[in-house]
Design a protein around this motif. Sequence first.
Motif, mmCIF file in Angstrom:
data_model
loop_
_atom_site.group_PDB
_atom_site.id
_atom_site.type_symbol
_atom_site.label_atom_id
_atom_site.label_comp_id
_atom_site.label_asym_id
_atom_site.label_seq_id
_atom_site.Cartn_x
_atom_site.Cartn_y
_atom_site.Cartn_z
ATOM 1 N N GLY A 85 0.798 -1.221 0.000
ATOM 2 C CA GLY A 85 0.000 0.000 0.000
ATOM 3 C C GLY A 85 0.831 1.272 0.000
ATOM 4 N N ASP A 86 2.168 1.143 -0.129
ATOM 5 C CA ASP A 86 3.046 2.320 -0.143
ATOM 6 C C ASP A 86 3.122 2.896 -1.560
ATOM 7 N N LEU A 87 3.241 4.220 -1.629
ATOM 8 C CA LEU A 87 3.319 4.913 -2.911
ATOM 9 C C LEU A 87 4.688 4.689 -3.548
ATOM 10 N N ILE A 88 4.702 4.143 -4.771
ATOM 11 C CA ILE A 88 5.964 3.933 -5.497
ATOM 12 C C ILE A 88 6.284 5.215 -6.261
ATOM 13 N N ILE A 89 7.432 5.812 -5.917
ATOM 14 C CA ILE A 89 7.879 7.028 -6.601
ATOM 15 C C ILE A 89 8.605 6.654 -7.891
#
Length: 197
Positions: free
Chosen positions: A126-130
Motif C-alpha cells: 500500500g506504499d506509494l511507489i515514486i
Amino acid sequence: SDNPIWLISVLQTPTKLSEKYPQKRTLMEEEMKEKIKKTVLEILNESDMAEMTEFKVRKLGSERLGIDLSEKSHKAYVRQVVNSFLEEQKLKEAEEAEKDEEEEEEEEDGAKEAGRKGNKELDDAGDLIICRLTDKRRVTIQEFKGKTLVSIREYYKKDGKELPTSKGISLTDEQWSTFKKNIPAIEKAVKKMESRV
C-alpha cells in the motif's frame, strides 16, 4: 632420351604453384580475403562514420596488412565489404527505430493507464511507489508510526506479492531534507572519482 627421368619430370612441371595446385591458390585467396574483411570491419567499427571514407579504409587497411588495397581486385573487394557493412548498419538503425517506436507506444499506453489510476502506483503493502530503480529496487513513500518515510529498498516476491526486504534505508522528513541539500556535493564527489578512473 639421355635426360634422366627426374629432369623430364621437372621440365614438364608447371612453373607456377598455382597452376600445379589451383586449390591452394583458391585457399590462399580466401584466407587473404578473410584477413582483408576482418581488418576492414575492425576499421569501420572503430571509426567515426561521418569522417570515414573508402579511401581512408583502404589506406588504414594497407598499413595494417602490409599490402596495397588500392590494387584493382583488392579495391573492389574492400568496396564490397564496406557496402555490406553500411547496409547492415542501415538495417540495424531501421530495427532500432522500429523498436523505439514500439517502446514509446508502450510508454504512452502505460502513462494512460497511470492517468486512469490518478498517476499513483501503490505496491502490495500500500506504499506509494515514486520510482523503480531496478526490478528489485524502488523508492517509496510510506507511513510508519505516524511518520512519513522515504524508503529506498530491495523487494522480493512471495506468493505473487512483492514485499520489502531489510536491505535498504528509510529516511524521515528531516533526513530526506539533509540528503537533498547535499546532492550537489555527492554529484561533485562522484564526478571527481570518475575522472580518476
